[in-house]
Write a protein that holds these residues in place. Structure first.
Motif, PDB file in Angstrom:
ATOM      1  N   LEU A  83      32.317  34.287  43.303  1.00 30.01           N
ATOM      2  CA  LEU A  83      32.976  34.723  44.532  1.00 30.01           C
ATOM      3  C   LEU A  83      31.984  35.310  45.535  1.00 30.01           C
ATOM      4  O   LEU A  83      32.193  35.231  46.744  1.00 30.01           O
ATOM      5  CB  LEU A  83      34.036  35.787  44.216  1.00 30.01           C
ATOM      6  N   LEU A  84      30.916  35.902  45.012  1.00 29.59           N
ATOM      7  CA  LEU A  84      29.959  36.584  45.878  1.00 29.59           C
ATOM      8  C   LEU A  84      28.887  35.666  46.451  1.00 29.59           C
ATOM      9  O   LEU A  84      28.180  36.055  47.387  1.00 29.59           O
ATOM     10  CB  LEU A  84      29.266  37.710  45.095  1.00 29.59           C
ATOM     11  N   THR A  85      28.734  34.462  45.891  1.00 33.46           N
ATOM     12  CA  THR A  85      27.637  33.598  46.311  1.00 33.46           C
ATOM     13  C   THR A  85      27.887  32.986  47.679  1.00 33.46           C
ATOM     14  O   THR A  85      29.016  32.782  48.108  1.00 33.46           O
ATOM     15  CB  THR A  85      27.396  32.456  45.307  1.00 33.46           C
ATOM     16  N   GLN A 139      42.444  35.302  54.371  1.00 36.22           N
ATOM     17  CA  GLN A 139      41.236  35.273  53.535  1.00 36.22           C
ATOM     18  C   GLN A 139      41.246  36.407  52.529  1.00 36.22           C
ATOM     19  O   GLN A 139      40.922  36.223  51.352  1.00 36.22           O
ATOM     20  CB  GLN A 139      39.999  35.361  54.427  1.00 36.22           C
ATOM     21  N   ARG A 140      41.654  37.604  52.974  1.00 34.28           N
ATOM     22  CA  ARG A 140      41.705  38.764  52.084  1.00 34.28           C
ATOM     23  C   ARG A 140      42.698  38.528  50.948  1.00 34.28           C
ATOM     24  O   ARG A 140      42.431  38.864  49.791  1.00 34.28           O
ATOM     25  CB  ARG A 140      42.087  39.997  52.905  1.00 34.28           C
ATOM     26  N   VAL A 141      43.854  37.933  51.271  1.00 33.94           N
ATOM     27  CA  VAL A 141      44.860  37.648  50.245  1.00 33.94           C
ATOM     28  C   VAL A 141      44.327  36.646  49.231  1.00 33.94           C
ATOM     29  O   VAL A 141      44.495  36.812  48.014  1.00 33.94           O
ATOM     30  CB  VAL A 141      46.158  37.119  50.886  1.00 33.94           C
ATOM     31  N   ARG A 142      43.655  35.598  49.710  1.00 37.74           N
ATOM     32  CA  ARG A 142      43.104  34.592  48.796  1.00 37.74           C
ATOM     33  C   ARG A 142      42.058  35.206  47.858  1.00 37.74           C
ATOM     34  O   ARG A 142      41.995  34.876  46.671  1.00 37.74           O
ATOM     35  CB  ARG A 142      42.492  33.437  49.592  1.00 37.74           C
ATOM     36  N   ILE A 143      41.227  36.100  48.404  1.00 42.05           N
ATOM     37  CA  ILE A 143      40.223  36.766  47.573  1.00 42.05           C
ATOM     38  C   ILE A 143      40.902  37.624  46.513  1.00 42.05           C
ATOM     39  O   ILE A 143      40.490  37.642  45.344  1.00 42.05           O
ATOM     40  CB  ILE A 143      39.279  37.617  48.443  1.00 42.05           C
ATOM     41  N   GLN A 144      41.955  38.325  46.902  1.00 47.30           N
ATOM     42  CA  GLN A 144      42.663  39.172  45.947  1.00 47.30           C
ATOM     43  C   GLN A 144      43.336  38.344  44.853  1.00 47.30           C
ATOM     44  O   GLN A 144      43.384  38.750  43.687  1.00 47.30           O
ATOM     45  CB  GLN A 144      43.694  40.030  46.673  1.00 47.30           C
ATOM     46  N   VAL A 145      43.863  37.166  45.221  1.00 44.82           N
ATOM     47  CA  VAL A 145      44.458  36.269  44.217  1.00 44.82           C
ATOM     48  C   VAL A 145      43.387  35.831  43.216  1.00 44.82           C
ATOM     49  O   VAL A 145      43.602  35.850  41.997  1.00 44.82           O
ATOM     50  CB  VAL A 145      45.107  35.044  44.888  1.00 44.82           C
ATOM     51  N   SER A 146      42.225  35.436  43.731  1.00 40.93           N
ATOM     52  CA  SER A 146      41.122  35.032  42.851  1.00 40.93           C
ATOM     53  C   SER A 146      40.684  36.190  41.966  1.00 40.93           C
ATOM     54  O   SER A 146      40.379  36.014  40.782  1.00 40.93           O
ATOM     55  CB  SER A 146      39.937  34.533  43.683  1.00 40.93           C
ATOM     56  N   HIS A 147      40.677  37.386  42.545  1.00 40.52           N
ATOM     57  CA  HIS A 147      40.260  38.562  41.785  1.00 40.52           C
ATOM     58  C   HIS A 147      41.221  38.833  40.634  1.00 40.52           C
ATOM     59  O   HIS A 147      40.793  39.159  39.515  1.00 40.52           O
ATOM     60  CB  HIS A 147      40.188  39.774  42.724  1.00 40.52           C
ATOM     61  N   ARG A 148      42.516  38.694  40.871  1.00 43.15           N
ATOM     62  CA  ARG A 148      43.494  38.901  39.801  1.00 43.15           C
ATOM     63  C   ARG A 148      43.308  37.869  38.696  1.00 43.15           C
ATOM     64  O   ARG A 148      43.451  38.175  37.512  1.00 43.15           O
ATOM     65  CB  ARG A 148      44.917  38.835  40.360  1.00 43.15           C
ATOM     66  N   GLN A 149      42.994  36.627  39.086  1.00 40.75           N
ATOM     67  CA  GLN A 149      42.759  35.591  38.077  1.00 40.75           C
ATOM     68  C   GLN A 149      41.537  35.924  37.234  1.00 40.75           C
ATOM     69  O   GLN A 149      41.531  35.712  36.021  1.00 40.75           O
ATOM     70  CB  GLN A 149      42.585  34.236  38.772  1.00 40.75           C
ATOM     71  N   ILE A 150      40.503  36.464  37.881  1.00 38.25           N
ATOM     72  CA  ILE A 150      39.287  36.841  37.156  1.00 38.25           C
ATOM     73  C   ILE A 150      39.582  37.950  36.152  1.00 38.25           C
ATOM     74  O   ILE A 150      39.119  37.916  35.007  1.00 38.25           O
ATOM     75  CB  ILE A 150      38.197  37.282  38.154  1.00 38.25           C
TER      76      ILE A 150
END
Length: 209
Positions: A138-140, A111-122
């Motif tokens: 992401l926060l909702t 889950q942490r890796v997926r969030i970090q991937v999304s964060h890099r895309q943002i």
């Protein structure tokens, strides 16, 4: 559990106090009881970069325990926070010998890796409005329609997560509130997810950094 509880210790941290220094030795698995923490790092030119938030019930510092290397990021308190420290020497053997614990740990890391991937895309979005809207998505949490961001981060906390200035975040929030995308309710934010999604994929402007 009783043995681990007997070995654990509890500490209270003031706002902006360092909970875990970067590059510290892997000594404990940590659990947040109350408050809010944020993992941060710094760019080569010294700018603060927010990585992720830690909310009550979350655990952290697991990566250093797994590979035996130093803590990869700095963890600070965003509000008065209470943390339980469980000695790594006591809990580390259980992480690898107990299947349910190992599975939970793997799921959390994934889950942490997926969030970090999304964060890099943002961070790859050039438009500040799109970047902030995508981060808010992401926060909702919650059901369809109006979702809720519990104990919404401050504008400064969001700014370091999306690599913008606090002023840019403040101006963008004013736009979003005017458009009815965001509504403040105490410490929480109600989010019209349909409008937010539309704005995050549009080419509208939200000010420049």
């Amino acid at each position: 559990m009783e043995r681990l509880a007997g070995q654990a210790s509890t500490q209270t941290f003031a706002k902006r106090e360092v909970v875990l220094p970067k590059s510290s030795a892997p000594r404990n698995l940590c659990f947040l009881v109350n408050g809010r923490l944020q993992a941060i790092d710094f760019t080569l030119d010294g700018r603060e970069v927010g990585l992720y938030f830690i909310d009550p019930g979350d655990y952290f510092a697991e990566l250093a325990l797994i590979d035996g290397q130093t803590q990869p990021e700095l963890v600070i308190s965003n509000s008065v926070s209470q943390v339980v420290f469980v000695p790594g020497a006591e809990i580390r053997p259980l992480l690898f010998s107990t299947p349910l614990m190992a599975e939970a740990l793997c799921r959390r890391l994934a889950q942490r890796v997926r969030i970090q991937v999304s964060h890099r895309q943002i961070l790859g979005l050039n438009n500040p409005l799109q970047r902030i809207c995508a981060h808010l998505e992401l926060l909702t949490m919650g059901g369809d329609g109006n979702r809720r961001i519990l104990k919404a981060p401050t504008h400064q906390e969001i700014a370091i997560m999306v690599s913008l200035t606090r002023e840019t975040v403040t101006r963008t929030f004013q736009v979003l509130q005017t458009k009815g995308v965001l509504t403040r309710e105490g410490e929480d934010l109600l989010v019209d997810t349909a409008k937010l999604s539309e704005l995050s994929s549009s080419r509208g402007t939200g000010g420049s950094d």
